[in-house]
Design an enzyme around this catalytic site. Structure first.
Site, mmCIF file in Angstrom:
data_model
loop_
_atom_site.group_PDB
_atom_site.id
_atom_site.type_symbol
_atom_site.label_atom_id
_atom_site.label_comp_id
_atom_site.label_asym_id
_atom_site.label_seq_id
_atom_site.Cartn_x
_atom_site.Cartn_y
_atom_site.Cartn_z
ATOM 1 N N ASN A 9 0.682 -1.309 -0.054
ATOM 2 C CA ASN A 9 0.092 -0.023 0.076
ATOM 3 C C ASN A 9 1.052 1.209 0.052
ATOM 4 O O ASN A 9 1.406 1.565 1.120
ATOM 5 C CB ASN A 9 -0.757 -0.044 1.214
ATOM 6 C CG ASN A 9 -1.757 1.112 1.209
ATOM 7 O OD1 ASN A 9 -2.095 1.772 0.407
ATOM 8 N ND2 ASN A 9 -2.519 1.589 2.478
ATOM 9 N N TRP A 10 1.122 1.950 -1.259
ATOM 10 C CA TRP A 10 1.879 3.097 -1.316
ATOM 11 C C TRP A 10 1.344 4.262 -0.644
ATOM 12 O O TRP A 10 2.152 5.158 -0.370
ATOM 13 C CB TRP A 10 2.260 3.316 -2.648
ATOM 14 C CG TRP A 10 3.022 2.306 -3.438
ATOM 15 C CD1 TRP A 10 3.693 1.173 -2.801
ATOM 16 C CD2 TRP A 10 3.366 2.178 -4.862
ATOM 17 N NE1 TRP A 10 4.545 0.482 -3.723
ATOM 18 C CE2 TRP A 10 4.531 1.081 -4.883
ATOM 19 C CE3 TRP A 10 3.342 3.365 -5.951
ATOM 20 C CZ2 TRP A 10 4.895 0.769 -6.024
ATOM 21 C CZ3 TRP A 10 3.760 2.725 -6.990
ATOM 22 C CH2 TRP A 10 4.748 1.657 -7.354
ATOM 23 N N LYS A 11 0.027 4.225 -0.331
ATOM 24 C CA LYS A 11 -0.607 5.371 0.048
ATOM 25 C C LYS A 11 -0.606 6.399 -0.872
ATOM 26 O O LYS A 11 -0.375 6.353 -2.060
ATOM 27 C CB LYS A 11 -0.055 5.661 1.456
ATOM 28 C CG LYS A 11 -0.431 4.503 2.433
ATOM 29 C CD LYS A 11 -0.326 4.764 3.822
ATOM 30 C CE LYS A 11 -0.299 3.512 4.689
ATOM 31 N NZ LYS A 11 -0.245 3.800 6.180
ATOM 32 N N HIS A 95 -9.733 1.650 4.928
ATOM 33 C CA HIS A 95 -8.366 1.858 5.789
ATOM 34 C C HIS A 95 -8.750 2.964 7.011
ATOM 35 O O HIS A 95 -9.522 4.093 6.663
ATOM 36 C CB HIS A 95 -7.522 2.428 4.540
ATOM 37 C CG HIS A 95 -6.027 2.157 5.154
ATOM 38 N ND1 HIS A 95 -5.704 3.165 6.172
ATOM 39 C CD2 HIS A 95 -5.012 1.356 5.286
ATOM 40 C CE1 HIS A 95 -4.521 2.875 6.494
ATOM 41 N NE2 HIS A 95 -3.889 1.661 5.898
ATOM 42 N N GLU A 97 -7.066 5.376 7.933
ATOM 43 C CA GLU A 97 -6.863 6.794 7.433
ATOM 44 C C GLU A 97 -7.971 7.437 6.748
ATOM 45 O O GLU A 97 -8.223 8.591 6.844
ATOM 46 C CB GLU A 97 -5.416 6.743 6.555
ATOM 47 C CG GLU A 97 -4.121 6.545 7.385
ATOM 48 C CD GLU A 97 -2.995 6.080 6.510
ATOM 49 O OE1 GLU A 97 -3.027 6.029 5.278
ATOM 50 O OE2 GLU A 97 -2.024 5.453 7.243
ATOM 51 N N GLU A 164 -5.889 -4.300 10.989
ATOM 52 C CA GLU A 164 -4.900 -3.335 11.235
ATOM 53 C C GLU A 164 -5.146 -2.502 12.312
ATOM 54 O O GLU A 164 -6.212 -1.530 12.337
ATOM 55 C CB GLU A 164 -4.992 -2.129 9.962
ATOM 56 C CG GLU A 164 -4.535 -3.004 8.817
ATOM 57 C CD GLU A 164 -4.006 -2.211 7.624
ATOM 58 O OE1 GLU A 164 -3.004 -2.537 7.270
ATOM 59 O OE2 GLU A 164 -4.533 -1.138 7.338
ATOM 60 N N GLY A 170 1.936 2.813 10.760
ATOM 61 C CA GLY A 170 2.946 3.985 10.604
ATOM 62 C C GLY A 170 3.638 4.437 11.850
ATOM 63 O O GLY A 170 4.287 5.477 12.019
ATOM 64 N N SER A 208 2.986 -1.664 10.758
ATOM 65 C CA SER A 208 4.400 -1.490 10.734
ATOM 66 C C SER A 208 5.229 -2.873 10.614
ATOM 67 O O SER A 208 5.969 -3.235 11.042
ATOM 68 C CB SER A 208 4.725 -1.212 12.204
ATOM 69 O OG SER A 208 4.451 0.303 12.526
ATOM 70 N N GLY A 229 2.389 -0.669 4.439
ATOM 71 C CA GLY A 229 2.599 0.531 4.170
ATOM 72 C C GLY A 229 4.152 0.943 3.919
ATOM 73 O O GLY A 229 4.647 0.746 2.912
ATOM 74 N N GLY A 230 4.604 1.657 4.649
ATOM 75 C CA GLY A 230 5.976 2.313 4.485
ATOM 76 C C GLY A 230 7.043 1.378 4.197
ATOM 77 O O GLY A 230 7.706 1.746 3.157
HETATM 78 P P1 PGA Z 1 2.517 0.593 7.588
HETATM 79 O O1 PGA Z 1 0.960 0.991 7.225
HETATM 80 O O2 PGA Z 1 3.135 -0.578 7.425
HETATM 81 O O3 PGA Z 1 3.153 2.059 7.384
HETATM 82 O O4 PGA Z 1 2.357 0.769 9.199
HETATM 83 C C1 PGA Z 1 0.140 -0.207 6.999
HETATM 84 C C2 PGA Z 1 -1.305 0.443 6.560
HETATM 85 O O5 PGA Z 1 -1.649 1.359 6.678
HETATM 86 O O6 PGA Z 1 -1.767 -0.364 5.658
#
Ligand code: PGA
Length: 244
Positions: A9-11, A95, A97, A164, A170, A208, A229-230
């Site tokens: 997930n590049w966001k 998600h 976010e 999640e 993050g 994470s 994500g990251g």
């Molecule tokens: P993260 O994000 O790996 O940077 O914690 C995961 C996500 O939001 O899907």
């Protein structure tokens, strides 16, 4: 055997140290094990490029969002039909976010799931509790409420669930693999009751996830994959996560 699934997930980012061509090229060299899905979720404008680059490979693409209608006066939105036309097979929905920053409610998430399932795309439904909710001992209640509301009226069990915990996204703070396993068992038993006795709905963990911890998550019997994500912004790191 349930498939293993890894989602990048590049966001609202693109890989910082390599071009998208290099990133996909690097992943394409990797021999994807049988029954494993590697799914890239870039921002909307990069979907056609990524779709072209992954041709003739086992890589797949996901969108990070979708609107609940097929077309119409919805400035700035993208429909499931449009995504399908660009070779997208998966859509991330709910998600945290989007729940937090774009005020997406369970009712909105349910509408999005309905259109995605109707369009024959596969939703990746994200659910998870906040730190405060966990502290108050509400994890179970929150997870079951989010599942029930999001999947209301959805009869076709072709969905992927991503657990999640909001406090692990993050932040670099990992949930403990055994903690995650407990929640996955809860999710699995709910899904088994709702859909089918032989439940094969994949349940991913996200928060994470990185190369140094992916093995301990994937060793848990009810963790079928990772939503990253990251650490997915580097093809090398993402590959390491899958390889371990
Ligand atoms: P993260 O994000 O790996 O940077 O914690 C995961 C996500 O939001 O899907």
């Amino acid at each position: 055997m349930t498939a293993k699934i890894y989602v990048a997930n590049w966001k609202m980012n693109v890989p910082a140290r390599e071009s998208i061509e290099q990133y996909i090229g690097h992943l394409k060299k990797f021999r994807v094990p049988a029954n494993t899905h590697i799914i890239i979720a870039p921002p909307f404008p990069y979907l056609p490029l990524v779709a072209r680059l992954i041709k003739k490979s086992r890589l797949e693409i996901a969108a990070q969002n979708v609107h609940w209608e097929t077309e119409g006066t919805f400035t700035g939105e993208v429909s499931a039909k449009m995504l399908q036309r660009f070779g997208v097979h998966f859509v991330i929905i709910g998600h945290s976010e989007r729940r937090r920053d774009f005020y997406e409610t369970d009712a909105i998430i349910n509408r999005k799931l309905r259109i995605v399932v109707h369009t024959r795309l596969t939703p990746i439904l994200c659910i998870g509790e906040t730190a405060a909710q966990r502290k108050r001992g509400e994890t179970r209640k929150i997870i079951l409420t989010q599942l029930r509301r999001a999947l209301q009226g959805i009869r076709n069990p072709r969905v992927i669930i991503a657990y999640e915990p909001v406090w692990a996204i993050g932040t670099g703070i990992n949930a403990q693999p055994t903690q995650v396993q407990q929640v996955h068992v809860l999710i699995r038993s709910w899904l088994t009751r709702k859909y089918t006795k032989k439940n094969t709905i994949p349940i991913l963990y996200g928060g994470s996830a990185a190369a140094h911890n992916s093995h301990s998550f994937m060793q848990q019997p009810d963790i079928d994959g990772l939503l990253v994500g990251g650490a997915s912004l580097s093809s090398q790191q993402f590959r390491n996560i899958i390889q371990t």
